[in-house]
Design a protein around this motif. Structure first.
Motif, PDB file in Angstrom:
ATOM      1  N   ALA A   7       0.825  -1.210   0.000  1.00 25.47           N
ATOM      2  CA  ALA A   7       0.000   0.000   0.000  1.00 25.47           C
ATOM      3  C   ALA A   7       0.859   1.260   0.000  1.00 25.47           C
ATOM      4  CB  ALA A   7      -0.929  -0.005   1.211  1.00 25.47           C
ATOM      5  N   ARG A   8       1.947   1.219   0.742  1.00 23.18           N
ATOM      6  CA  ARG A   8       2.795   2.409   0.849  1.00 23.18           C
ATOM      7  C   ARG A   8       3.622   2.626  -0.407  1.00 23.18           C
ATOM      8  NH1 ARG A   8       5.997   4.445   6.201  1.00 23.18           N
ATOM      9  NH2 ARG A   8       7.149   6.151   5.231  1.00 23.18           N
ATOM     10  N   TYR A   9       4.007   1.545  -1.078  1.00 25.43           N
ATOM     11  CA  TYR A   9       4.854   1.647  -2.269  1.00 25.43           C
ATOM     12  C   TYR A   9       4.187   0.890  -3.420  1.00 25.43           C
ATOM     13  CZ  TYR A   9       8.164   2.993   1.370  1.00 25.43           C
ATOM     14  OH  TYR A   9       8.776   3.603   2.446  1.00 25.43           O
ATOM     15  N   PRO A  10       3.221   1.497  -4.081  1.00 23.52           N
ATOM     16  CA  PRO A  10       2.445   0.782  -5.101  1.00 23.52           C
ATOM     17  C   PRO A  10       3.256   0.342  -6.311  1.00 23.52           C
ATOM     18  CG  PRO A  10       1.901   3.136  -5.063  1.00 23.52           C
ATOM     19  CD  PRO A  10       2.730   2.864  -3.847  1.00 23.52           C
ATOM     20  N   ARG A  11       4.433   0.897  -6.525  1.00 22.78           N
ATOM     21  CA  ARG A  11       5.256   0.480  -7.665  1.00 22.78           C
ATOM     22  C   ARG A  11       6.098  -0.757  -7.348  1.00 22.78           C
ATOM     23  NH1 ARG A  11       8.445   5.410 -10.224  1.00 22.78           N
ATOM     24  NH2 ARG A  11       8.803   3.765 -11.786  1.00 22.78           N
ATOM     25  N   VAL A  12       6.065  -1.180  -6.109  1.00 19.72           N
ATOM     26  CA  VAL A  12       6.825  -2.351  -5.680  1.00 19.72           C
ATOM     27  C   VAL A  12       5.951  -3.592  -5.808  1.00 19.72           C
ATOM     28  CG1 VAL A  12       7.964  -3.442  -3.711  1.00 19.72           C
ATOM     29  CG2 VAL A  12       8.269  -0.993  -4.133  1.00 19.72           C
ATOM     30  N   ILE A  13       6.518  -4.671  -6.306  1.00 22.76           N
ATOM     31  CA  ILE A  13       5.790  -5.940  -6.467  1.00 22.76           C
ATOM     32  C   ILE A  13       6.092  -6.809  -5.256  1.00 22.76           C
ATOM     33  CG2 ILE A  13       5.398  -7.935  -7.957  1.00 22.76           C
ATOM     34  CD1 ILE A  13       6.646  -6.233 -10.245  1.00 22.76           C
ATOM     35  N   VAL A  14       5.155  -6.891  -4.332  1.00 14.93           N
ATOM     36  CA  VAL A  14       5.373  -7.595  -3.069  1.00 14.93           C
ATOM     37  C   VAL A  14       4.896  -9.034  -3.193  1.00 14.93           C
ATOM     38  CG1 VAL A  14       4.892  -7.616  -0.596  1.00 14.93           C
ATOM     39  CG2 VAL A  14       5.052  -5.436  -1.814  1.00 14.93           C
ATOM     40  N   ARG A  15       5.766  -9.961  -2.812  1.00 12.77           N
ATOM     41  CA  ARG A  15       5.417 -11.383  -2.797  1.00 12.77           C
ATOM     42  C   ARG A  15       5.505 -11.882  -1.354  1.00 12.77           C
ATOM     43  NH1 ARG A  15       8.456 -15.095  -6.796  1.00 12.77           N
ATOM     44  NH2 ARG A  15       6.788 -16.432  -6.011  1.00 12.77           N
ATOM     45  N   PRO A  16       4.414 -11.789  -0.611  1.00 13.49           N
ATOM     46  CA  PRO A  16       4.466 -12.125   0.809  1.00 13.49           C
ATOM     47  C   PRO A  16       4.409 -13.615   1.104  1.00 13.49           C
ATOM     48  CG  PRO A  16       2.253 -11.445   0.214  1.00 13.49           C
ATOM     49  CD  PRO A  16       3.096 -11.279  -1.025  1.00 13.49           C
ATOM     50  N   ASP A  17       4.373 -14.452   0.061  1.00 12.41           N
ATOM     51  CA  ASP A  17       4.212 -15.887   0.266  1.00 12.41           C
ATOM     52  C   ASP A  17       5.503 -16.672   0.075  1.00 12.41           C
ATOM     53  OD1 ASP A  17       4.265 -15.216  -2.422  1.00 12.41           O
ATOM     54  OD2 ASP A  17       2.966 -16.872  -3.033  1.00 12.41           O
TER      55      ASP A  17
END
Length: 319
Positions: free
Chosen positions: A134-144
């Motif tokens: 949410a804070r860095y929408p250009r970042v692709i977060v893979r929390p898994d």
């Protein structure tokens, strides 16, 4: 890779630092024939560094210690969303000159703030994944997953995953034999199966809903039964279309996905706390067969029911 520098700041998490020392700061031992690195711990303002767990550090080296480091690690800190401009600049400089840049857990926020993760995949502790995205929408977060490498940037998940990420780098730089020897020395598996999803607890009955709470409680008591949308809609005294729309509005998911998630959460509890076989658990939670449970469990948790039981069981289980 010959020189490894670790940056610590006020609020330093001891395990985050210690895990890096265990892999990269070990002296030579003839039984292991391990590589030895010029290992440095540095900080923006040398001297006393406030810790997060009742003890502090004394660090003599400043950030110029990373200028020629091959691997620059940024140790996580308690105040993960407060940033030091000196550290942000150091991270950018290390990346731009081609050093391997590494952090894990909440430290990923710092690399995102520095702009190094824009358009790149990364990971962090599962608890912080949504906030990071949410804070860095250009970042692709893979929390898994346990770690991600994107070019010369490596990010790891929660605290213990720092070891997984470091062993990945060790394997990449020096081969599987060295990585396996390192893992054996610190008494961890050379490679862990699965990802963070298997460590994320999904409590039963925690879904919030404005008007559908009674229906959710009713369905939770009948997970071993067939629960198509039509049946739940009748119980809620709605048409199937209205029910599906209301369900998504109130829970953020579909009825089918909600039922699947509840069945998986109940299966986790049974795998941890019962001696029922996987086949018996599959029937009791409504999947019908062990094959169906394995399919859904592997897709959602990144591991098999039996492997999950081996990791988390509170009793000796049969499978």
């Amino acid at each position: 890779m010959k020189t490894v520098a670790v940056v610590v700041q006020d609020g330093a998490e001891p395990f985050g630092l210690g895990s890096l020392v265990e892999v990269w700061g070990e002296p030579y031992h003839p039984d292991d024939d391990n590589p030895v690195f010029d290992f440095r711990v540095c900080t923006p303002r040398p001297g006393r560094v406030r810790g997060s767990s009742g003890f502090d550090l004394h660090v003599d080296l400043g950030l110029d210690a990373i200028d020629d480091a091959d691997l620059v690690c940024f140790s996580p800190r308690r105040e993960y969303d407060v940033f030091d401009p000196m550290v942000l600049d150091a991270a950018r400089s290390a990346y731009e000159r081609g050093a391997m840049v590494y952090t894990h857990c909440s430290g990923t926020f710092m690399l995102a703030e520095a702009g190094l993760l824009d358009g790149r995949e990364c990971t962090t502790h599962w608890r912080y994944g949504a906030k990071l995205a949410a804070r860095y929408p250009r970042v692709i977060v893979r929390p898994d997953v346990l770690y991600v490498q994107a070019d010369n940037i490596v990010t790891g998940a929660g605290s213990a995953a720092s070891i997984d990420a470091s062993l990945h780098l060790m394997r990449q730089q020096f081969g599987s034999k060295v990585a396996t020897t390192t893992a054996r020395r610190i008494v961890v598996p050379p490679h862990r199966d699965g990802g963070q999803a298997q460590f994320v607890r999904t409590p039963m009955g925690q879904t919030e809903a404005d008007t559908l709470a009674p229906l959710l409680a009713w369905a939770s008591d009948r997970l071993d039964e067939s629960l198509p949308v039509e049946r739940m809609a009748r119980e809620a005294h709605m048409s199937a279309r209205t029910f599906a729309r209301r369900f998504r509005d109130e829970t953020g998911t579909t009825p089918l996905q909600w039922v699947t998630n509840q069945r998986l959460a109940l299966a986790e509890e049974m795998l941890e706390n019962s001696m029922l076989s996987v086949e018996q658990i599959a029937v009791r939670v409504g999947f019908g067969s062990a094959a169906a449970l394995r399919h859904h469990f592997s897709a959602a948790r990144g591991t098999t029911p039996l492997q999950y039981r081996k990791t988390f069981a509170c009793v000796d289980a049969v499978g």
